[in-house]
Design a protein around this motif. Structure first.
Motif, PDB file in Angstrom:
ATOM      1  N   ALA A  32       0.848  -1.192   0.000  1.00  0.00           N
ATOM      2  CA  ALA A  32       0.000   0.000   0.000  1.00  0.00           C
ATOM      3  C   ALA A  32       0.884   1.242   0.000  1.00  0.00           C
ATOM      4  CB  ALA A  32      -0.912   0.008   1.220  1.00  0.00           C
ATOM      5  N   LEU A  33       0.539   2.205  -0.805  1.00  0.00           N
ATOM      6  CA  LEU A  33       1.282   3.465  -0.836  1.00  0.00           C
ATOM      7  C   LEU A  33       1.319   4.103   0.545  1.00  0.00           C
ATOM      8  CD1 LEU A  33       2.530   5.805  -2.649  1.00  0.00           C
ATOM      9  CD2 LEU A  33       0.230   6.797  -2.580  1.00  0.00           C
ATOM     10  N   THR A  34       2.481   4.619   0.917  1.00  0.00           N
ATOM     11  CA  THR A  34       2.585   5.392   2.144  1.00  0.00           C
ATOM     12  C   THR A  34       3.467   6.603   1.878  1.00  0.00           C
ATOM     13  OG1 THR A  34       3.157   5.323   4.502  1.00  0.00           O
ATOM     14  CG2 THR A  34       4.548   4.036   3.022  1.00  0.00           C
ATOM     15  N   VAL A  35       3.428   7.564   2.779  1.00  0.00           N
ATOM     16  CA  VAL A  35       4.176   8.806   2.613  1.00  0.00           C
ATOM     17  C   VAL A  35       5.029   9.042   3.852  1.00  0.00           C
ATOM     18  CG1 VAL A  35       2.539   9.879   1.022  1.00  0.00           C
ATOM     19  CG2 VAL A  35       2.194  10.127   3.489  1.00  0.00           C
ATOM     20  N   PRO A  36       6.130   9.802   3.726  1.00  0.00           N
ATOM     21  CA  PRO A  36       7.043   9.991   4.861  1.00  0.00           C
ATOM     22  C   PRO A  36       6.364  10.473   6.139  1.00  0.00           C
ATOM     23  CG  PRO A  36       8.075  10.763   2.845  1.00  0.00           C
ATOM     24  CD  PRO A  36       6.667  10.402   2.488  1.00  0.00           C
ATOM     25  N   ALA A  37       5.368  11.341   6.014  1.00  0.00           N
ATOM     26  CA  ALA A  37       4.688  11.849   7.201  1.00  0.00           C
ATOM     27  C   ALA A  37       3.941  10.751   7.955  1.00  0.00           C
ATOM     28  CB  ALA A  37       3.708  12.956   6.797  1.00  0.00           C
ATOM     29  N   GLU A  38       3.718   9.620   7.307  1.00  0.00           N
ATOM     30  CA  GLU A  38       2.985   8.507   7.906  1.00  0.00           C
ATOM     31  C   GLU A  38       3.921   7.420   8.435  1.00  0.00           C
ATOM     32  OE1 GLU A  38      -0.788   5.629   6.576  1.00  0.00           O
ATOM     33  OE2 GLU A  38       0.652   6.299   5.073  1.00  0.00           O
ATOM     34  N   PHE A  39       5.212   7.526   8.135  1.00  0.00           N
ATOM     35  CA  PHE A  39       6.132   6.440   8.460  1.00  0.00           C
ATOM     36  C   PHE A  39       6.129   6.075   9.944  1.00  0.00           C
ATOM     37  CE2 PHE A  39       9.396   6.935   4.728  1.00  0.00           C
ATOM     38  CZ  PHE A  39       8.386   6.634   3.826  1.00  0.00           C
ATOM     39  N   ARG A  40       6.006   7.067  10.828  1.00  0.00           N
ATOM     40  CA  ARG A  40       6.033   6.763  12.253  1.00  0.00           C
ATOM     41  C   ARG A  40       4.893   5.809  12.629  1.00  0.00           C
ATOM     42  NH1 ARG A  40       7.804   9.472  17.076  1.00  0.00           N
ATOM     43  NH2 ARG A  40       8.500  11.270  15.863  1.00  0.00           N
ATOM     44  N   ARG A  41       3.717   6.010  12.028  1.00  0.00           N
ATOM     45  CA  ARG A  41       2.571   5.153  12.337  1.00  0.00           C
ATOM     46  C   ARG A  41       2.674   3.797  11.635  1.00  0.00           C
ATOM     47  NH1 ARG A  41      -1.807   9.427  10.499  1.00  0.00           N
ATOM     48  NH2 ARG A  41       0.055  10.291   9.482  1.00  0.00           N
ATOM     49  N   VAL A  42       3.312   3.759  10.484  1.00  0.00           N
ATOM     50  CA  VAL A  42       3.413   2.539   9.697  1.00  0.00           C
ATOM     51  C   VAL A  42       4.469   1.588  10.244  1.00  0.00           C
ATOM     52  CG1 VAL A  42       4.111   1.640   7.428  1.00  0.00           C
ATOM     53  CG2 VAL A  42       2.504   3.550   7.569  1.00  0.00           C
ATOM     54  N   GLN A  43       5.593   2.144  10.711  1.00  0.00           N
ATOM     55  CA  GLN A  43       6.772   1.323  10.985  1.00  0.00           C
ATOM     56  C   GLN A  43       6.573   0.272  12.074  1.00  0.00           C
ATOM     57  OE1 GLN A  43       8.933   1.430  13.872  1.00  0.00           O
ATOM     58  NE2 GLN A  43       7.546   2.808  14.975  1.00  0.00           N
ATOM     59  N   GLY A  44       5.627   0.459  12.969  1.00  0.00           N
ATOM     60  CA  GLY A  44       5.404  -0.523  14.008  1.00  0.00           C
ATOM     61  C   GLY A  44       4.601  -1.718  13.558  1.00  0.00           C
ATOM     62  N   HIS A  45       4.161  -1.719  12.283  1.00  0.00           N
ATOM     63  CA  HIS A  45       3.279  -2.786  11.793  1.00  0.00           C
ATOM     64  C   HIS A  45       3.750  -3.411  10.486  1.00  0.00           C
ATOM     65  CE1 HIS A  45       0.283  -1.459  14.768  1.00  0.00           C
ATOM     66  NE2 HIS A  45       0.627  -0.230  14.409  1.00  0.00           N
ATOM     67  N   PHE A  46       4.346  -2.612   9.597  1.00  0.00           N
ATOM     68  CA  PHE A  46       4.682  -3.090   8.261  1.00  0.00           C
ATOM     69  C   PHE A  46       6.090  -2.641   7.864  1.00  0.00           C
ATOM     70  CE2 PHE A  46       0.336  -1.306   8.478  1.00  0.00           C
ATOM     71  CZ  PHE A  46      -0.402  -2.485   8.501  1.00  0.00           C
ATOM     72  N   PRO A  47       6.800  -3.456   7.076  1.00  0.00           N
ATOM     73  CA  PRO A  47       8.056  -2.981   6.492  1.00  0.00           C
ATOM     74  C   PRO A  47       7.782  -1.856   5.492  1.00  0.00           C
ATOM     75  CG  PRO A  47       7.856  -5.382   6.319  1.00  0.00           C
ATOM     76  CD  PRO A  47       6.505  -4.850   6.691  1.00  0.00           C
ATOM     77  N   ILE A  48       8.635  -0.844   5.495  1.00  0.00           N
ATOM     78  CA  ILE A  48       8.534   0.250   4.526  1.00  0.00           C
ATOM     79  C   ILE A  48       9.630   0.063   3.488  1.00  0.00           C
ATOM     80  CG2 ILE A  48       8.699   2.744   4.168  1.00  0.00           C
ATOM     81  CD1 ILE A  48       7.747   3.059   7.108  1.00  0.00           C
ATOM     82  N   LEU A  49       9.225  -0.126   2.246  1.00  0.00           N
ATOM     83  CA  LEU A  49      10.165  -0.306   1.145  1.00  0.00           C
ATOM     84  C   LEU A  49       9.919   0.775   0.102  1.00  0.00           C
ATOM     85  CD1 LEU A  49       9.946  -4.199   0.655  1.00  0.00           C
ATOM     86  CD2 LEU A  49      11.446  -2.899   2.179  1.00  0.00           C
ATOM     87  N   PHE A  50      10.855   0.874  -0.832  1.00  0.00           N
ATOM     88  CA  PHE A  50      10.781   1.916  -1.851  1.00  0.00           C
ATOM     89  C   PHE A  50      10.850   1.281  -3.234  1.00  0.00           C
ATOM     90  CE2 PHE A  50      12.626   3.571   2.005  1.00  0.00           C
ATOM     91  CZ  PHE A  50      11.942   4.756   2.206  1.00  0.00           C
ATOM     92  N   ARG A  51      10.071   1.869  -4.162  1.00  0.00           N
ATOM     93  CA  ARG A  51      10.063   1.404  -5.543  1.00  0.00           C
ATOM     94  C   ARG A  51      10.104   2.597  -6.481  1.00  0.00           C
ATOM     95  NH1 ARG A  51       6.777  -3.948  -7.047  1.00  0.00           N
ATOM     96  NH2 ARG A  51       8.468  -3.899  -8.549  1.00  0.00           N
ATOM     97  N   ARG A  52      10.541   2.338  -7.695  1.00  0.00           N
ATOM     98  CA  ARG A  52      10.479   3.360  -8.736  1.00  0.00           C
ATOM     99  C   ARG A  52       9.158   3.246  -9.482  1.00  0.00           C
ATOM    100  NH1 ARG A  52      16.245   2.572  -9.779  1.00  0.00           N
ATOM    101  NH2 ARG A  52      17.315   4.568  -9.506  1.00  0.00           N
TER     102      ARG A  52
END
Length: 241
Positions: A32-52
């Motif tokens: 699911a798309l996420t944005v940097p401002a959301e990373f704090r809430r996301v990081q405790g549940h899902f890995p954050i990866l990057f794609r082109r």
């Protein structure tokens, strides 16, 4: 097929939106798309990866939900099985609309062809407007989430420019042998390179901090601890069906 329309209290007075989770409701996605401002809430549940983006140099961030196309390991018989729901999923079937030149104010749009639109005459789902045509608490919450996601997306360009400037993204490939002996793999993703991050001098780190980029960088690094729990979910899914 989509059918976008500007949300209108008269035209959509009786519209209801389903809020339960299901693959048939648009939740059957591996990321699911996420944005940097959301990373704090996301990081405790899902890995954050990057794609082109396909055919482009620009990166975007995703919350990883599975290992295969259409696989969401946080969907179960009881619904959504995580303490947080990424904004890009939570706001469906709504989106922000703007004029092509971006000059006009943002408007709330709705995709009337989305599977979350409750069938006519059904009581299932949340109403968007009350009997007087005023937004319900549900719609007000959606509008706030839309605003957060839209603002985060618009601010993310500077974040990704900073990552590129300091060459902080590096390719990431994952191959995991599951309990049944099968191989699960991820390719085509990037992560924050911790060695490059540690090698930043004080001046560069200071600039990233002043720009508000350092915290989401650390959150993205911390989120990689969620890969092991995601693999565990995959093993349980294969074992239990």
């Amino acid at each position: 097929m989509t059918s976008h329309a500007i949300l209108d209290s008269r035209a959509h007075r009786d519209l209801r939106v389903r809020v339960d989770a299901g693959a048939d409701l648009g939740d059957g996605v591996m990321a699911a798309l996420t944005v940097p401002a959301e990373f704090r809430r996301v990081q405790g549940h899902f890995p954050i990866l990057f794609r082109r983006e396909t055919g482009q140099e620009r990166f975007f961030a995703v919350a990883l939900l599975g290992f295969e196309t259409g696989e969401n390991l946080f969907l179960g018989a009881a619904g959504w099985d995580a303490g947080y729901r990424p904004l890009s999923l939570a706001i469906q079937p709504f989106l922000v609309g703007r004029a092509a030149n971006g000059a006009a104010s943002a408007q709330v749009h709705i995709d009337l062809a989305h599977p979350r639109i409750a069938a006519a005459g059904r009581d299932a789902g949340e109403r968007l407007f009350d009997a007087d045509g005023l937004p319900t608490p549900f719609l007000e919450d959606i509008a706030e989430k839309l605003g957060d996601l839209d603002e985060g997306y618009r601010e993310s360009e500077a974040f990704f420019a900073a990552l590129a400037e300091h060459e902080l993204l590096e390719p990431f490939t994952l191959e995991v042998t599951l309990d049944d002996g099968s191989l699960s793999s991820l390719v085509g993703f990037h992560i924050i390179g911790e060695a490059r991050l540690r090698a930043l001098d004080a001046a560069a780190a200071g600039r990233l901090h002043e720009a508000g980029h350092l915290m989401p960088i650390f959150m993205a690094v911390a989120s990689l601890a969620q890969i092991r729990p995601l693999v565990d979910r995959k093993n349980r899914r294969q074992r239990d069906g």
